[in-house]
Scaffold this active site. Structure first.
Site, PDB file in Angstrom:
ATOM      1  CD  GLU A 203      -3.088  -0.884   2.202  1.00 10.64           C
ATOM      2  OE1 GLU A 203      -2.834  -0.272   3.247  1.00 10.64           O
ATOM      3  OE2 GLU A 203      -4.216  -1.327   1.938  1.00 10.64           O
ATOM      4  CD  GLU A 277      -4.220  -6.185   2.714  1.00  4.05           C
ATOM      5  OE1 GLU A 277      -4.931  -5.534   3.517  1.00  4.05           O
ATOM      6  OE2 GLU A 277      -3.003  -6.011   2.591  1.00  4.05           O
TER       7      GLU A 277
HETATM    8  C1  GLA Z   1      -4.233  -2.763   4.932  1.00 10.55           C
HETATM    9  C2  GLA Z   1      -2.871  -3.408   5.058  1.00 10.55           C
HETATM   10  C3  GLA Z   1      -2.902  -4.687   5.852  1.00 10.55           C
HETATM   11  C4  GLA Z   1      -3.745  -4.523   7.087  1.00 10.55           C
HETATM   12  C5  GLA Z   1      -5.145  -4.098   6.674  1.00 10.55           C
HETATM   13  C6  GLA Z   1      -6.108  -3.929   7.828  1.00 10.55           C
HETATM   14  O1  GLA Z   1      -4.895  -3.200   3.867  1.00 10.55           O
HETATM   15  O2  GLA Z   1      -2.304  -3.668   3.800  1.00 10.55           O
HETATM   16  O3  GLA Z   1      -1.602  -5.019   6.187  1.00 10.55           O
HETATM   17  O4  GLA Z   1      -3.184  -3.564   7.892  1.00 10.55           O
HETATM   18  O5  GLA Z   1      -5.072  -2.859   6.051  1.00 10.55           O
HETATM   19  O6  GLA Z   1      -6.229  -5.065   8.557  1.00 10.55           O
END
Ligand code: GLA
Length: 641
Positions: A203, A277
């Site tokens: 991210e 995700e």
């Molecule tokens: C983001 C991050 C993950 C985690 C999620 C929330 O997407 O990439 O590592 O922190 O948020 O659980």
């Protein structure tokens, strides 16, 4: 590599990751097979995962990724197989996992890939069970993990710029990747292993402070022999800013908005769409509520995603536990942070202790439609037991425990944890630090907001108050002569997400005032509570019987008696307030009555037959026993918004 069909031995059909020894003119050549290729794989001709059409292809055949995240570092090794088998039985075909740099390189240049951190064993296991793998090696992983997985020793450099091409950062990444990638390069799909893709960073779009950084990270992978598909993943905050040329962009979300899909279609037409995700639940912070995401709602969205021909990864499929001091924190506006709780149950399909949930069953139903073969039978559950309460029989005050810590450090000014001269000059990463100095008067004690994160304040070992993000000052009682002021500062977990990563130094990060005068001449004791300290403590002759009134904070000892083979259990600390529990030397994590979490998961593999040593570090109060129960209590719930 030459290939010969002279002589091949299949060790067993069910064994999914086999080495074939083939003799070619007297030379022994090793071939590796995986579940999907019962025939010998010609490594140099195998085509790995490709993203050249709207559907992924693996060996030129269409593949829909049905992924699930399980972090090996949140599950005791003895349970890796159990959790992966349960995931496989749900119809998941791909395991995704992050790699926590801070655990693998606890001190600069000192690496650990053993035991619970044996990533190669974990990846081999996935291969044996017929799972493909998407590896997310960071170096930053977020994940509600201490400093997003970055080692705290990076912060010794006051100019450090984490997640940028600042040399102090990239040099450290290079040295870690040299070690890590050597281990995983041979486990790539086209080399016969299970890894079909690698994620570049995590991210970065939401951080995006250095235009060169993603290129650097990509190159760091490529130059060390990573040849499989590269991907990036971004949530809504960073969409469109976290990609890098040559890597497929994927997205992260919980509720489906048409613009997510539109976005991917626009930037990558005619390429596979993937939710890297899909958040099955959410995490909790202390003093908050337990987040739940209704099962039908979750599977409803998953169904929509699948109908759109997208690939998906369930984050988390099984969350596990933030054992030890490794939870992250949430940034609530500089420098206020809320620590993440010990459980990482996440309201995921497979619970913290590996139980099937409604989500699991609904998801299995759904995923089964995407398989031509029936899914494997559900593996049986681990047994659970509510052990008899363990009675506290000995205690040792914090002050008496100091003789078992490293030599205290004298300093005119307060020194933050990371810069303490400890651990071969890597500083202190986690736990508590006690700062002591002499005072000659009472009056207003002011932290100037320099306490990270929470300090119990003592005058001559008597507790007088708490300083934290909310409370910056209070009145110290007057007294005669010289007295010792003590600040026991807890690092509650470094923030893992947001723009404040560079500011995550812990302990006292600046001066403390008494009646507007700067306090000086400190003696600093580091209480990292690492296993060698806990062992020294346990075997010391300084423990007092409970017939003597305990003082707080202190360590408390009990024995948990286990008849027969150990079973999983949950520990309940009713009547205690806040602290940490060690069982047979393993740090189970923090507890705190403010909740939401009210129980701690105790995995059976960390117990043994007979008496098990329990040591509790408690800040304020005990009721003299520890209770056990068969089910977790995660506290009052709230729906994820
Ligand atoms: C983001 C991050 C993950 C985690 C999620 C929330 O997407 O990439 O590592 O922190 O948020 O659980």
């Amino acid at each position: 590599m030459e290939r010969s069909s002279v002589f091949c031995v299949h060790m067993s059909l069910k064994q999914r990751y086999i080495f074939l020894l083939c003799l070619v003119g007297g030379t022994i050549i090793t071939y590796e097979l995986t579940r999907s290729f019962p025939e010998t794989r010609r490594m140099d001709r195998v085509e790995g995962l490709r993203a050249l059409s709207p559907q992924f292809t693996l060996e030129k055949k269409p593949l829909r990724i049905l992924g699930g995240s399980i972090h090996y570092f949140r599950v005791p090794r003895a349970y890796w197989e159990d959790r992966l088998l349960k995931m496989k039985a749900c119809g998941v075909n791909t395991l995704t996992t992050y790699v926590p740099w801070n655990l693998h390189e606890p001190e600069r240049g000192v690496f650990n890939f053993e035991g619970d951190l044996d990533i190669e064993a974990y990846l081999h296991l996935a291969a044996n069970l017929g799972l493909w793998v998407i590896l997310r090696p960071g170096p930053y992983i977020c994940a509600e993990w201490e400093l997003g997985g970055l080692p705290s020793w990076l912060l010794r450099d006051e100019k450090m710029k984490l997640r940028t091409t600042y040399l102090g950062f990239t040099d450290a990444v290079n040295s870690f990747f040299d070690r890590l990638l050597k281990k995983v390069v041979p486990l790539q799909y086209t080399m016969g292993g299970p890894i079909i893709a690698f994620q570049v960073e995590n991210e970065y779009g939401a951080y995006a402070t250095d235009e060169q950084y993603m290129l650097f990270t990509k190159e760091a992978l490529l130059s060390r022999g990573i040849t499989e598909l590269l991907v990036t993943s971004d949530g809504r905050d960073g969409q469109g800013r976290g990609g890098v040329k040559g890597a497929l962009e994927t997205i992260n979300f919980q509720k489906l908005h048409p613009e997510h899909v539109k976005f991917l279609d626009e930037i990558q037409p005619e390429r596979p769409k993937m939710v890297m995700e899909y958040w099955s639940g959410w995490f909790d912070t202390w003093e908050g509520l337990h987040h739940v995401f209704p099962a039908e709602q979750m599977t409803g969205v998953v169904e929509e995603i699948l109908k759109m021909d997208m690939s998906i990864n369930i984050y988390m499929f099984h969350g596990g536990t933030n054992f030890g001091f490794l939870n992250g924190g949430v940034d609530f506006g500089r420098p206020v942070a809320k620590p993440i709780i010990t459980s990482y149950d996440y309201d995921a399909p497979l619970s913290e202790a590996g139980d099937y949930t409604t989500k699991y069953h609904l998801l299995r139903n759904l995923f089964s439609r995407y398989h031509t073969e029936p899914l494997p039978e559900l593996p049986s559950l681990q047994e659970r037991k509510a052990y008899q309460p363990a009675v506290i029989h000995k205690h040792l005050s914090l002050w008496d425990s100091l003789q078992f810590t490293d030599k205290p450090f004298k300093s005119e000014k307060p020194v933050n944890m990371e810069n303490l001269p400890l651990n071969n000059n890597n500083g202190q990463s986690y736990g508590y630090t006690l700062y002591e100095t002499t005072i000659t008067a009472g009056g207003v004690l002011n932290s100037q907001n320099n306490v990270r994160d929470r300090a119990l304040v003592f005058v001559d070992k008597q507790f007088v108050g708490v300083l934290d993000f909310k409370t910056h000052e209070f009145a110290l009682p007057d007294g005669e002569g010289k007295r010792t002021l003590g600040l026991l500062v807890e690092n509650s977990g470094r923030v893992n997400y947001g723009k404040v990563l560079d500011e995550q130094r812990k302990g006292l990060v600046g001066d403390i005032l008494l009646n507007k005068h700067t306090l000086r001449d400190f003696i600093i004791h580091s209480l990292e509570m690492k296993p060698d300290f806990v062992n020294r403590l346990e075997s010391s002759g300084h423990w007092m019987s409970m017939r003597h009134q305990p003082s707080f904070p202190g360590f408390f000892q009990a024995k948990l008696h286990v008849d027969g083979s150990p079973k999983d259990t949950f520990m309940k600390l009713d009547g205690w307030t806040k602290g940490v529990v060690f069982i047979n030397g393993k740090n189970l994590g923090r507890y705190w009555t403010v909740g939401p979490q009210q129980t701690l998961y105790v995995p059976a593999p960390w117990l043994h037959r007979g008496d098990n040593q329990v040591i509790v570090f408690e800040e304020q109060k005990t009721d003299g026993k520890i209770q056990f129960t068969t089910s977790p209590d995660y506290g009052m719930t709230v729906d994820v918004q």
